[in-house]
Design an enzyme around this catalytic site. Structure first.
Site, mmCIF file in Angstrom:
data_model
loop_
_atom_site.group_PDB
_atom_site.id
_atom_site.type_symbol
_atom_site.label_atom_id
_atom_site.label_comp_id
_atom_site.label_asym_id
_atom_site.label_seq_id
_atom_site.Cartn_x
_atom_site.Cartn_y
_atom_site.Cartn_z
ATOM 1 C CE LYS A 140 14.462 6.215 -36.045
ATOM 2 N NZ LYS A 140 14.444 7.169 -37.359
ATOM 3 C CD GLU A 185 17.954 6.679 -41.745
ATOM 4 O OE1 GLU A 185 17.775 6.006 -42.433
ATOM 5 O OE2 GLU A 185 18.717 6.159 -40.749
ATOM 6 N NE ARG A 208 22.320 3.224 -29.899
ATOM 7 C CZ ARG A 208 21.615 2.746 -30.834
ATOM 8 N NH1 ARG A 208 22.028 1.963 -31.966
ATOM 9 N NH2 ARG A 208 20.407 2.860 -30.790
#
Length: 558
Positions: free
Chosen positions: A271, A35, A261
């Site tokens: 973020k 993204e 992850r």
């Protein structure tokens, strides 16, 4: 052999190999779908490594696609930074850069297909009421009163949503699945919402935007993706991923596979939290060398090969957990130790005068660029009467087992002569301001019989030394799990010593125009990388990439 080609034993590779052997696919296609709402960080490096690495391992293709369904938080700056980071890591995507917005027209058609087949409806509940209808993990949700609208009414309302006739939040297109499902993602999730936002790719063409869980599987299908590789937080979304593909007519049916992850201690990768560090001035920018972003690591002097090696060391599995930051630092040191040129730099300079060396005389000494790699060649350093050594390499009263310079003792200056300290000068506060010594002209490159200098120290010529500003970076956070204590702000977990700047450091003359492609190893001080972002004119700034000490390798037995 590259790390990508050596990914043996991971479960994803086994699945893909089986799919090929069973004839389900004859060509593998993966994708990396970030993204564009922030810079890539070390966690993304693993996703890049997995997606591009699997495609490479099987002779397939990997595309780069931006999932740009939320223009409110997206920008061209982030798009450009992501492209740079992927290229810097050494990967090449197949074909042009893609955007989910490239498929907005097709996605709209899929949405109408769902409506016509009775699988989607326009819900007119306000967002707060719709959320309350969703239920909880222990209680089933309840159907929207608008769930049984006719196909004709739903199509009419959806088309009017697209035409901009309604306000934000007035209507939303939802999938008709199961409000009693134990999987919250299947409780009639929103597929489209009204947002009057300018989009960085499509401009003002759209005032309705598809949601990520609707966009992602269909974008994969439009690109012919065979294996949609993503991290474990999407595991609960996989039933919705499959539901979307099962209820429309896509060109292919990608398979979603999840892996653990990458979480690293002393690090945050949210973020939102990273953006706060930037916006509130705790760091200078997204590419600040203290940040866990790939652009920050690049500016600090990390190498692409070391990050790929780190991802390979971590491995690909289904088990979550936290990796020791020392493992990453070990990978950096291991790569730089093999490839970094050597240079001498004095961080805390004190003048050394060779009282028996002729004034005005100079010698050019030849020293290796790398002591273990002759192919890297040699460099010239200048020997003069006045030199600089590090304050820490001199002791008026040496401690036990001292192997550096002290009154009456001899040491070798790296690549030069053996010297013996004869005197020193102190200021009124007792600080040593100048050291006097004599050099032995018979000791260049040799130790004459009877000479046993206790150690070797680095130095630079006072006449040719280059003034340097060195930034000593340490871990950004001082606790192993930043933000774990919910009673305190994660900002309080910042390491107060994450940056120490040293001015007036003295480097050898070869650093007047430092290399920009790789860090230097400064003897005993670590690896340092030239920073073009802040260097200007005569101001030369180098960032410490990593220290020389490798505690992780000792603990792990590497």
């Amino acid at each position: 052999m590259s790390a990508e080609a050596n990914q043996s034993g991971n479960f994803i590779k086994t699945i893909i190999q089986d799919d090929l052997e069973q004839g389900r696919h004859d060509h593998i296609v993966t994708r990396f779908p970030p993204e564009p709402n922030g810079y890539l960080h070390i966690g993304h490096a693993k996703s890049i490594f997995v997606n591009f690495g699997m495609a490479e391992a099987f002779g397939g293709d990997c595309t780069l696609r931006f999932d740009d369904t939320n223009p409110e938080k997206e920008s061209q700056e982030y798009i450009d930074s992501i492209k740079r980071d992927v290229e810097w890591l050494g990967y090449e995507w197949k074909g042009p850069v893609r955007f989910a917005s490239d498929y907005f027209d097709r996605l709209y058609e899929y949405a109408e297909e769902l409506i016509r087949n009775g699988h989607a409806y326009v819900c007119s509940l306000d967002p707060e009421t719709a959320a309350s209808y969703r239920g909880t993990l222990k209680e089933a949700g309840k159907n929207s009163p608008y769930r049984d609208r006719s196909v004709e009414e739903n199509l009419d309302l959806f088309r009017r949503m697209r035409a901009g006739e309604f306000a934000e939040g007035e209507h939303a297109l939802r999938a008709k699945i199961d409000m009693a499902s134990p999987n919250m993602n299947l409780r009639d999730p929103i597929l489209y919402r009204i947002r009057f936002l300018h989009h960085h790719q499509t401009g003002d063409k759209w005032c309705i935007y598809p949601m990520y869980d609707f966009t992602h599987p269909l974008s994969d299908a439009e690109e012919g993706v065979t294996h949609s590789l993503c991290t474990l937080e999407f595991e609960d979304h996989r039933p919705l991923y499959d539901w979307v593909l099962e209820n429309v007519t896509p060109p292919c049916r990608p398979r979603q596979i999840e892996f653990a992850r990458l979480n690293v201690n002393y690090t945050i990768t949210s973020k939102r939290k990273l953006m706060r560090l930037v916006n509130e001035g705790y760091v200078d920018a997204w590419n600040d060398p203290r940040m866990p972003t790939l652009s920050g690591m690049r500016r600090r002097g990390f190498t692409p090969a070391s990050i790929r090696q780190f991802c390979d060391m971590v491995g690909i599995n289904k088990t979550g957990g936290t990796v020791d930051l020392g493992m990453l630092e070990h990978a950096i040191r291991d790569d730089l130790n093999k490839h970094a040129p050597r240079a001498m730099c004095v961080l805390h300079p004190v003048k050394l005068v060779l009282t028996n060396y002729p004034e005005g005389q100079r010698e050019s000494l030849t020293v290796p660029v790398h002591p273990q790699d002759e192919s890297m060649g040699t460099r010239e350093v200048t020997w003069t009467r006045e030199l600089y050594i590090d304050q820490n390499d001199f002791a008026e009263v040496p401690p036990r087992k001292w192997k550096r310079l002290s009154p009456g003792n001899a040491v070798r200056l790296r690549g030069g002569y053996v010297i013996t300290c004869t005197d020193f000068v102190q200021d009124d506060e007792g600080n040593v301001t100048e050291i006097h010594a004599e050099y032995d002209p018979a000791t260049l490159g040799v130790n004459p019989e009877g000479y046993k200098p206790k150690g070797v120290i680095h130095w630079v010529s006072a006449e040719t030394a280059v003034d340097l500003e060195l930034r000593l970076y340490d871990r950004l956070f001082g606790v192993e799990n930043p933000g774990a204590d919910k009673e305190r702000d994660y900002i309080e977990d910042l390491n107060p010593e994450n940056l120490v700047t040293l001015y007036g450091c003295k480097g050898e003359e070869n650093l007047a125009e430092p290399r920009r492609d790789i860090a230097y190893q400064f003897e005993r001080e670590g690896y340092f990388f030239f920073d073009p972002e802040v260097s200007d004119g005569d101001r030369i700034v180098l960032n410490r990439t990593v220290t020389l000490r490798d505690s992780w390798a000792k603990v792990s037995g590497q």
